[in-house]
Scaffold this active site. Structure first.
Site, PDB file in Angstrom:
ATOM      1  N   THR A 171      16.272 -41.570 -21.807  1.00  0.00           N
ATOM      2  CA  THR A 171      17.339 -40.495 -22.345  1.00  0.00           C
ATOM      3  C   THR A 171      18.707 -41.297 -21.863  1.00  0.00           C
ATOM      4  O   THR A 171      18.630 -42.155 -21.006  1.00  0.00           O
ATOM      5  CB  THR A 171      16.863 -39.165 -21.320  1.00  0.00           C
ATOM      6  OG1 THR A 171      16.028 -38.410 -21.911  1.00  0.00           O
ATOM      7  CG2 THR A 171      18.330 -38.478 -21.191  1.00  0.00           C
TER       8      THR A 171
ATOM      9  N   ARG B  86       8.065 -30.035 -29.581  1.00  0.00           N
ATOM     10  CA  ARG B  86       8.180 -30.168 -27.966  1.00  0.00           C
ATOM     11  C   ARG B  86       9.723 -30.481 -27.932  1.00  0.00           C
ATOM     12  O   ARG B  86      10.308 -31.271 -28.345  1.00  0.00           O
ATOM     13  CB  ARG B  86       7.349 -31.171 -27.616  1.00  0.00           C
ATOM     14  CG  ARG B  86       7.510 -31.355 -26.234  1.00  0.00           C
ATOM     15  CD  ARG B  86       8.537 -32.228 -25.581  1.00  0.00           C
ATOM     16  NE  ARG B  86       8.502 -32.456 -24.008  1.00  0.00           N
ATOM     17  CZ  ARG B  86       9.493 -33.001 -23.660  1.00  0.00           C
ATOM     18  NH1 ARG B  86      10.544 -33.838 -24.256  1.00  0.00           N
ATOM     19  NH2 ARG B  86       9.692 -33.344 -22.251  1.00  0.00           N
TER      20      ARG B  86
ATOM     21  N   GLY C  51      12.596 -30.773 -24.563  1.00  0.00           N
ATOM     22  CA  GLY C  51      12.526 -31.015 -23.184  1.00  0.00           C
ATOM     23  C   GLY C  51      13.695 -30.399 -22.293  1.00  0.00           C
ATOM     24  O   GLY C  51      14.248 -29.363 -23.008  1.00  0.00           O
TER      25      GLY C  51
ATOM     26  N   GLY D  51      14.196 -37.402 -16.750  1.00  0.00           N
ATOM     27  CA  GLY D  51      12.677 -37.532 -16.316  1.00  0.00           C
ATOM     28  C   GLY D  51      11.772 -36.405 -16.968  1.00  0.00           C
ATOM     29  O   GLY D  51      11.936 -36.525 -18.089  1.00  0.00           O
TER      30      GLY D  51
ATOM     31  N   GLY E   9      10.457 -33.804 -18.572  1.00  0.00           N
ATOM     32  CA  GLY E   9      11.449 -32.841 -19.209  1.00  0.00           C
ATOM     33  C   GLY E   9      10.660 -31.334 -18.720  1.00  0.00           C
ATOM     34  O   GLY E   9      11.552 -30.415 -18.195  1.00  0.00           O
TER      35      GLY E   9
END
Ligand code: ASP
Length: 307
Positions: free
Chosen positions: A174, A202, A204, A226, A228
């Site tokens: 990210t 999905r 996060g 990290g 999510g």
């Protein structure tokens, strides 16, 4: 007298293991991070806003193919790219975010357009893309987002039918930036391709204000990276702000409590970058490493990967 100003950026909290990292690759990552932090720093130095600085820094990271955002975003389960981004201003708590969008070159620009030119905070999927078209944002075809590394990771994940965070065993990816400008305004931005092989739309933590991204001039600005799902459940970015606001903790105390204690208790692997209203910067992570860099006007300037 110039007020202190500072910026921090990250390129994800799951790094290639030291054992497989080559010096060439490491210097490419460090160059990418420095490029982003310098882009934002120059804006702050010239008296620009923290909002412009975090957006420009994140655009630089989105355009850099080694990070999981924009070009270089991971593949989802059907071989496409679904990206999420958020931007937030600490001055008036304005926020804009997009989730599950494809083909948009710089999702952070879409987040900013949503914040400034729509009455909404979070737009998703097809609707968000329609809005991006109306705003004349740049679209790219599939070939632009293709990188060999991400394609291979997707193929590996498909074989094992695994949903992966960025790449290999415990890898996240990210990008994000947080900044304090000369007027004392804080801002944060985060952008991601999410998880390799993700299914079912999905989403996060990254595009959710308060979870993966948050800014409040009274406390701090935070951008997370990290796993999510765990960061969503811990409402990580807002929790750090709340610990400062309600409990009077310092930025470092709040970050340490959340990253090394609260997240660890639920196996929430990852890290974050955070900056407070005085310009103090923290970049904690409980993973093996986190691509990160920061720079301020009183001589701090670093780009790091491992502990
Ligand atoms: N937090 C991101 C997500 O869960 C991934 C990451 O930071 O690596 O989508």
């Amino acid at each position: 007298m110039v007020n202190n100003f500072s910026i921090a950026v990250h390129g994800g909290a799951g790094t290639i293991l030291r054992s497989t990292m080559t010096p060439e690759l490491q210097s490419q990552y460090e160059m990418g991070l420095k490029d982003a932090v310098d882009t934002g720093y120059k804006i702050l130095e010239a008296g620009g806003s923290s909002l412009d600085a975090v957006e420009a820094a994140v655009v630089t990271l989105e355009d850099f193919p080694l990070f999981n955002a924009g070009k270089g975003a991971v593949f989802n389960n059907i071989g496409g790219h679904e990206m999420d981004a958020c931007i937030m201003s600490g001055k008036g708590l304005e926020a804009g975010a997009a989730c599950g969008v494809g083909h948009i070159k710089n999702p952070v620009k879409l987040a900013r357009a949503i914040m400034e030119r729509s009455p909404h905070v979070l737009l998703g999927g097809v609707g968000a893309e329609q809005f991006a078209k109306q705003q004349n944002l740049v679209f790219e075809d599939d070939a632009y987002f293709y990188t060999e590394q991400r394609y291979q990771q997707w193929q590996d994940a498909l074989k094992e039918d695994k949903i992966r965070l960025d790449h290999s065993e415990k890898k996240f990816g990210t990008v994000g930036a947080v900044a304090l400008d000369q007027l004392g305004n804080l801002a944060a931005a985060t952008s991601t391709g999410g998880m390799t092989n993700k299914k079912f739309g999905r989403i996060g933590d990254s595009p959710i204000p308060g979870a993966g991204t948050y800014a409040n001039n009274n406390t701090c600005a935070v951008s997370c990276t990290g796993h999510g799902e765990l960061f969503l459940r811990c409402v990580v970015a807002y929790d750090i702000s709340c610990l400062m606001e309600y409990k009077g903790l310092s930025l470092k105390e709040a970050c340490d409590l959340v990253v090394y204690d609260k997240l660890v208790k639920i196996e929430g692997e990852g890290g974050l970058i955070a900056i407070d209203k005085l310009g103090n910067m923290e970049m904690p992570f409980n993973s093996d490493g986190m691509y990160r860099a920061c720079r301020n006007n009183i001589g701090r300037y670093e780009a790091l990967i491992y502990k």
